[in-house]
Design an enzyme around this catalytic site. Structure first.
Site, mmCIF file in Angstrom:
data_model
loop_
_atom_site.group_PDB
_atom_site.id
_atom_site.type_symbol
_atom_site.label_atom_id
_atom_site.label_comp_id
_atom_site.label_asym_id
_atom_site.label_seq_id
_atom_site.Cartn_x
_atom_site.Cartn_y
_atom_site.Cartn_z
ATOM 1 N N ILE A 39 1.423 9.356 2.192
ATOM 2 C CA ILE A 39 1.546 8.204 3.050
ATOM 3 C C ILE A 39 0.635 8.374 4.248
ATOM 4 O O ILE A 39 0.281 7.430 4.890
ATOM 5 C CB ILE A 39 3.003 7.943 3.418
ATOM 6 C CG1 ILE A 39 3.753 7.674 2.152
ATOM 7 C CG2 ILE A 39 3.124 6.799 4.337
ATOM 8 C CD1 ILE A 39 5.197 7.456 2.292
ATOM 9 N N THR A 82 -3.159 8.539 4.827
ATOM 10 C CA THR A 82 -4.117 8.005 3.860
ATOM 11 C C THR A 82 -4.926 9.113 3.242
ATOM 12 O O THR A 82 -5.663 9.813 3.888
ATOM 13 C CB THR A 82 -5.056 6.999 4.523
ATOM 14 O OG1 THR A 82 -4.308 5.860 4.842
ATOM 15 C CG2 THR A 82 -6.162 6.595 3.574
ATOM 16 N N LYS A 134 -2.675 3.627 0.306
ATOM 17 C CA LYS A 134 -2.799 3.726 1.758
ATOM 18 C C LYS A 134 -1.459 4.086 2.391
ATOM 19 O O LYS A 134 -0.404 3.971 1.784
ATOM 20 C CB LYS A 134 -3.293 2.392 2.326
ATOM 21 C CG LYS A 134 -4.646 1.938 1.777
ATOM 22 C CD LYS A 134 -5.789 2.826 2.260
ATOM 23 C CE LYS A 134 -7.124 2.333 1.735
ATOM 24 N NZ LYS A 134 -7.418 2.795 0.374
ATOM 25 N N ASP A 135 -1.550 4.472 3.664
ATOM 26 C CA ASP A 135 -0.381 4.891 4.434
ATOM 27 C C ASP A 135 0.752 3.875 4.412
ATOM 28 O O ASP A 135 0.519 2.684 4.317
ATOM 29 C CB ASP A 135 -0.745 5.049 5.911
ATOM 30 C CG ASP A 135 -1.609 6.243 6.187
ATOM 31 O OD1 ASP A 135 -2.335 6.664 5.279
ATOM 32 O OD2 ASP A 135 -1.543 6.754 7.308
ATOM 33 N N LYS A 136 1.954 4.383 4.562
ATOM 34 C CA LYS A 136 3.066 3.499 4.875
ATOM 35 C C LYS A 136 3.102 3.247 6.379
ATOM 36 O O LYS A 136 3.005 2.121 6.827
ATOM 37 C CB LYS A 136 4.404 4.092 4.425
ATOM 38 C CG LYS A 136 5.576 3.202 4.867
ATOM 39 C CD LYS A 136 6.908 3.716 4.446
ATOM 40 C CE LYS A 136 7.999 2.757 4.962
ATOM 41 N NZ LYS A 136 9.337 3.194 4.579
#
Length: 651
Positions: free
Chosen positions: A45, A47, A283-285
């Site tokens: 999470i 990236t 991609k990140d949360k």
């Protein structure tokens, strides 16, 4: 893709009244998010712009009732908070546990807060053509073939509910009748279009009943027809214009959701399977992220309509193309990061950022790669490679100290007490986590066939463990390499010529710098340095009861071919600015969505109570932004270290 998120990073920050009011919520969110490590199919999470080596995109099909239950459980904090987050994380990993021990810069470190707000971490995907993805256009390509806008509003919520139940065979009805209130040919046509467009697999006809006109929706050919129209290769029954590309590409802007979650939400709203979506990287949360997505035979008009009903998502920049997207096709990501409440002097900050731009950072695999609990993912990976399946089962299911959800704790306790998969499974309301999948496998195949039981876990999750072990070895070896030879290329190092690794010879050493040097992830198809570090690889694997010359596994999936990775990464497009602010909640820059909505730039005081470092940089695929930030702050990025240093802040 790979992923456990690193949340708020902070040091000795005084709490404001707002902080005190929000402390419990911050702590709850952190505990829930951290406890997901190793249990979800999405892995980084933070990236990571590319999947781990050998990984393929795999999406678990929606199981709606189970998924709803899971979401409810994740949104609740049913077991209270008997321990502080810092106390729970004292069992977690530090950077030194996974071989992250060296820095390349000489400046004095300073503290700051990373991801105090998820909007402090913004990621824009860089496509294979070098173009940075931005959401800057909501317009829909004009197409005479598209249904009218009324198609999306003509059906009532009750009609949609009944049609969805009919479409998915959730009730005993064989048809649904929709009364035509304004009986005109145009109105009937719109209703026909709406049903067929929004509910693939249903056919419609017009009937007279008691002097009233009804549109009757029904299945043309039973369940087989539904199955056919809902596959990735043929997701739509009605015709798709030949002149139009089969894939609608769009830019997805999302806040505080990871890519897999976002696609599952989109697929539920569109009533299609998630596997008709494709993308280049997850991609990140805990971030605002902007990336390109492609979907098979769903119109831009229909996608744009979702902007009216989805929270924390926006879709735009629509176009039709003839190809999907593939994992790993991107050039990298561009990051905009705010480090709040920094303590460094202007000189320290200048030195740190100049070093990041000119020298770079050690390309370690970040903490996200290894999990946050007392059982690191690399230990499970090592047991798989050792063919020690009882150990694999034990490491995944045994009780562990630290931050975990209450039902997982109960499940583990039951397992330790009874070794009964059925009994342990009863304690687990969320069956799609790794533990639940393994227990279902043991129930199906028996305790003497752990290999098959483990195989029930999706391939991505299984490979995550062995990639984690490769990363663990790589980190340790790179630290040894930096300690032994410093920041210069030496004879025996490896460099890439095309895709082929070759050793640097004595006479050529002046032709290369540290930025050319690569080191291998262990595998059967790589070579090793011809100096002390080559021997260190062998010694480390021998200590783990593995043979570096025999990295093939009897199960093909677990055979490691290996790969090469640069040891130093120099970010591109590096820029920075120090800004002052008073309110920790105020955004310090505008996002794509802010610009589209015409929101003005935030007005910041010239002499605020706090200072923040706003930094921008671009990274290539498969590199970790947290490792670049670590080099700037000179601070351990592990959750364990941050929470121990910041007990007051987190409480």
């Amino acid at each position: 893709m790979e992923t456990v998120e690193m949340n708020s990073v902070s040091l000795k920050r005084p709490r404001s009244e707002d902080d005190v009011a929000n402390a419990d919520e911050i702590k709850r969110q952190k505990i829930l998010e951290k406890s997901k490590t190793g249990n979800d199919s999405g892995q980084s999470i933070e990236t990571v712009t590319e999947p781990p080596e050998d990984m393929k995109n795999e999406i678990i099909p929606n199981e709606e009732s189970e998924e709803q239950e899971e979401e409810e459980l994740e949104d609740s904090d049913e077991d209270g908070d008997p321990e502080s987050f810092a106390d729970m994380m004292k069992h977690g990993l530090t950077e030194s546990d996974v071989g992250i021990t060296k820095f390349v810069s000489s400046h004095k470190g300073f503290s700051g807060i990373l991801k105090e707000r998820y909007s402090d971490f913004v990621v824009h995907e860089i496509g294979k053509d070098g173009r940075v993805s931005h959401l800057d256009d909501f317009s829909v390509p004009v197409d005479d073939e598209d249904p009218s806008e009324e198609t999306f509003t003509v059906l009532s919520d009750e009609d949609k509910q009944r049609l969805e139940e009919l479409q998915l065979f959730k009730n005993k009805e064989t048809s649904v009748a929709i009364e035509v209130i304004e009986d005109t040919k145009e109105k009937r046509t719109v209703i026909h279009q709406a049903v067929k467009s929004l509910f693939p697999g249903l056919e419609t006809k017009t009937e007279d009943r008691d002097g009233k006109k009804y549109i009757i929706a029904y299945h043309a050919a039973g369940k087989k027809a539904l199955a056919k129209v809902r596959t990735a290769t043929d997701p739509r029954k009605h015709s798709w214009p030949k002149s139009r590309g089969s894939y609608c590409h769009f830019v997805l802007y999302k806040e505080n959701k990871d890519t897999m979650d976002a696609i599952n939400v989109l697929s539920k709203f569109l009533r299609v399977k998630p596997n008709i979506f494709s993308y280049m990287g997850t991609k990140d949360k805990r971030a605002i992220t902007v990336q390109e997505i492609a979907v098979l035979r769903i119109t831009a008009q229909r996608l744009a309509h979702l902007n009216k009903c989805l929270m924390n998502f926006k879709l735009g920049n629509f176009s039709y193309k003839n190809h999907p997207l593939k994992l790993g096709e991107l050039q990298g990501n561009h990051f905009t990061v705010v480090l709040r409440n920094i303590t460094g002097t202007d000189d320290q900050i200048e030195q740190a950022m100049h070093s990041l731009r000119e020298i770079g950072f050690i390309n370690y695999y970040g903490m996200q790669r290894f999990g946050t609990t007392a059982v690191p993912t690399y230990q499970i990976g090592r047991a798989i490679l050792q063919n020690n399946w009882n150990e694999v089962m034990d490491l995944i299911l045994k009780p562990r100290p630290g931050a975990e959800k209450g039902y997982l704790v109960k499940c583990r306790e039951e397992w330790a007490k009874t070794k009964d998969p059925a009994a342990a499974l009863k304690k687990l309301p969320v069956k799609r986590c790794v533990e639940g999948q393994l227990l279902r496998g043991l129930l199906k195949y028996g305790m003497k066939n752990i290999i098959s039981a483990f195989g029930i876990i999706p391939r991505n999750n299984r490979l995550m463990y062995i990639h984690s072990y490769q990363s663990y070895v790589w980190n340790n070896m790179v630290s040894k390499r930096i300690e032994e030879y410093g920041l210069r290329a030496v004879p025996g190092d490896l460099i890439l010529k095309g895709a082929t690794a070759v050793h640097i010879e004595e006479g050529d050493v002046d032709n290369y710098t540290i930025h050319d040097v690569v080191m291998p992830l262990p595998g059967f198809d790589v070579i090793y340095p011809k100096h002390k570090i080559g021997e260190a690889y062998k010694e480390m694997l021998v200590a783990d009861n593995l043979d570096i010359n025999n990295m093939r596994h009897k199960i093909r999936d677990y055979s490691l071919s290996g790969a090469y990775r640069k040891i130093i990464i120099r970010p591109q497009n590096v820029s920075w600015e120090v800004v002052a602010y008073d309110d920790p909640k105020i955004p310090l820059f505008t996002t794509d969505l802010d610009k589209l909505e015409g929101k003005p730039l935030p007005v910041l005081p010239t002499d605020g109570k706090f200072r923040a470092l706003k930094m921008e940089f671009s990274l290539p695929p498969s590199t970790y932004a947290t490792m670049a930030i670590r080099e700037v702050l000179k601070m351990d990025t592990s959750i364990k270290n941050q929470t121990q240093l910041n007990t007051t802040w987190l409480r």
